[in-house]
Scaffold this motif. Sequence first.
Motif, PDB file in Angstrom:
ATOM      1  N   UNK A   1       0.356  -1.186  -0.164  1.00 34.80           N
ATOM      2  CA  UNK A   1      -0.087  -0.054   0.077  1.00 34.80           C
ATOM      3  C   UNK A   1       0.937   1.180   0.489  1.00 34.80           C
ATOM      4  N   UNK A   2       0.750   1.956  -0.160  1.00 30.37           N
ATOM      5  CA  UNK A   2       1.186   3.305  -1.334  1.00 30.37           C
ATOM      6  C   UNK A   2       1.465   4.232  -0.039  1.00 30.37           C
ATOM      7  N   UNK A   3       2.436   5.073   0.227  1.00 33.28           N
ATOM      8  CA  UNK A   3       2.441   6.108   1.428  1.00 33.28           C
ATOM      9  C   UNK A   3       1.558   7.001   1.265  1.00 33.28           C
ATOM     10  N   UNK A   4       0.519   7.239   1.720  1.00 32.09           N
ATOM     11  CA  UNK A   4      -0.506   8.446   1.322  1.00 32.09           C
ATOM     12  C   UNK A   4      -1.500   7.971  -0.732  1.00 32.09           C
ATOM     13  N   UNK A   5      -1.891   7.962  -1.324  1.00 37.43           N
ATOM     14  CA  UNK A   5      -1.742   8.123  -3.021  1.00 37.43           C
ATOM     15  C   UNK A   5      -1.266   8.648  -3.515  1.00 37.43           C
TER      16      UNK A   5
ATOM     17  N   UNK B   1      -5.236  -4.589 -11.700  1.00 34.67           N
ATOM     18  CA  UNK B   1      -6.077  -4.061 -11.097  1.00 34.67           C
ATOM     19  C   UNK B   1      -4.955  -3.041 -10.391  1.00 34.67           C
ATOM     20  N   UNK B   2      -6.458  -1.804 -10.281  1.00 36.67           N
ATOM     21  CA  UNK B   2      -5.742  -0.640  -9.747  1.00 36.67           C
ATOM     22  C   UNK B   2      -6.444  -0.527  -8.465  1.00 36.67           C
ATOM     23  N   UNK B   3      -6.468  -0.342  -6.807  1.00 39.67           N
ATOM     24  CA  UNK B   3      -7.346  -0.318  -5.872  1.00 39.67           C
ATOM     25  C   UNK B   3      -7.241   1.319  -5.701  1.00 39.67           C
ATOM     26  N   UNK B   4      -7.934   1.892  -5.378  1.00 41.06           N
ATOM     27  CA  UNK B   4      -8.598   3.122  -4.870  1.00 41.06           C
ATOM     28  C   UNK B   4      -9.104   3.161  -3.024  1.00 41.06           C
ATOM     29  N   UNK B   5      -9.384   3.864  -2.997  1.00 44.65           N
ATOM     30  CA  UNK B   5      -9.861   4.261  -1.523  1.00 44.65           C
ATOM     31  C   UNK B   5     -11.102   4.297  -1.784  1.00 44.65           C
TER      32      UNK B   5
ATOM     33  N   UNK C   1     -14.408  -2.835   4.767  1.00 41.11           N
ATOM     34  CA  UNK C   1     -12.866  -2.337   4.897  1.00 41.11           C
ATOM     35  C   UNK C   1     -12.285  -2.247   3.766  1.00 41.11           C
ATOM     36  N   UNK C   2     -12.035  -2.990   2.905  1.00 42.77           N
ATOM     37  CA  UNK C   2     -11.206  -3.146   1.734  1.00 42.77           C
ATOM     38  C   UNK C   2     -11.487  -2.212   0.522  1.00 42.77           C
ATOM     39  N   UNK C   3     -10.250  -1.499   0.506  1.00 46.34           N
ATOM     40  CA  UNK C   3     -10.230  -0.625  -1.279  1.00 46.34           C
ATOM     41  C   UNK C   3     -10.412  -1.187  -2.624  1.00 46.34           C
TER      42      UNK C   3
ATOM     43  N   UNK D   1      -9.316   8.273  -9.341  1.00 46.66           N
ATOM     44  CA  UNK D   1      -7.987   7.603 -10.015  1.00 46.66           C
ATOM     45  C   UNK D   1      -7.286   8.856  -9.338  1.00 46.66           C
ATOM     46  N   UNK D   2      -7.644   9.693  -8.458  1.00 45.85           N
ATOM     47  CA  UNK D   2      -6.908  11.132  -7.648  1.00 45.85           C
ATOM     48  C   UNK D   2      -6.602   9.974  -6.229  1.00 45.85           C
ATOM     49  N   UNK D   3      -6.870   9.412  -6.125  1.00 47.92           N
ATOM     50  CA  UNK D   3      -6.664   8.379  -5.031  1.00 47.92           C
ATOM     51  C   UNK D   3      -6.618   6.656  -4.571  1.00 47.92           C
ATOM     52  N   UNK D   4      -5.445   7.034  -5.401  1.00 47.52           N
ATOM     53  CA  UNK D   4      -4.534   5.573  -5.756  1.00 47.52           C
ATOM     54  C   UNK D   4      -4.049   5.156  -4.632  1.00 47.52           C
ATOM     55  N   UNK D   5      -4.109   3.628  -3.580  1.00 43.04           N
ATOM     56  CA  UNK D   5      -3.907   3.945  -2.527  1.00 43.04           C
ATOM     57  C   UNK D   5      -2.463   2.940  -3.777  1.00 43.04           C
TER      58      UNK D   5
END
Length: 207
Positions: A86-90, A113-117, A126-128, A169-173
């Motif tokens: 998981x990215x440190x932030x977004x 796969x792209x995971x977003x908030x 709770x999953x992304x 797309x601004x909140x990719x984790x």
Amino acid sequence: MSRFRGILQASLNATKKALTWNVEDLVPPTERFIFNFNSKDELKKWHLYSDSEYGGIFSGNLSLDFIEGAKLKINRSGFCGMRSKKFDGFIDLDPYDTIALKVKGDGRCYISTIYTENWVNSPGQEEDNSWQAFVFVPKDNWYIAKIPLARYLPTWRGNVIDAEMEMNPSRVVGMSLSVNAEGGLPGARTGAGDFKLEIDWIKALRT
């Protein structure tokens, strides 16, 4: 009078320079590296997962067999993948419209796969959010696959969600790549057996 003109010209030059800098600063580059697999540190940003956690087998070979006494009872097998930590932030991919991957494969179809908030963030959810698209990778040659962000579909544990949802797309984790023994695009290799996917880089593009 000449002093006034000098001050005015200096002011105009400074304003012009400031405006030029601001314009360049506001326009993002046409591409952005997300991952560049050229070092051990870069590889440490990813980890492997597979159905071995649930009863299948993973050793560079997709298997449809089940292991007796597995922790969870499942009715299908034959998948594995690699997921970024998981990215440190977004990561903000809002200025871009396409994901590009430089890959060399085996004729199978892989899943990007792209995971977003998670906007819902309710109990039991709770999953992304996950968004998936197929990537066909031709055999033996390096190939740049380009996937428009609009082609990524909302999914829940591998199944497409039949609901009107839009990716943020601004909140990719995080991101992942996976492979299933069955399914994919027409003409792709399927079934149990060996698989191999090499990755040079992953970029975001503004086309």
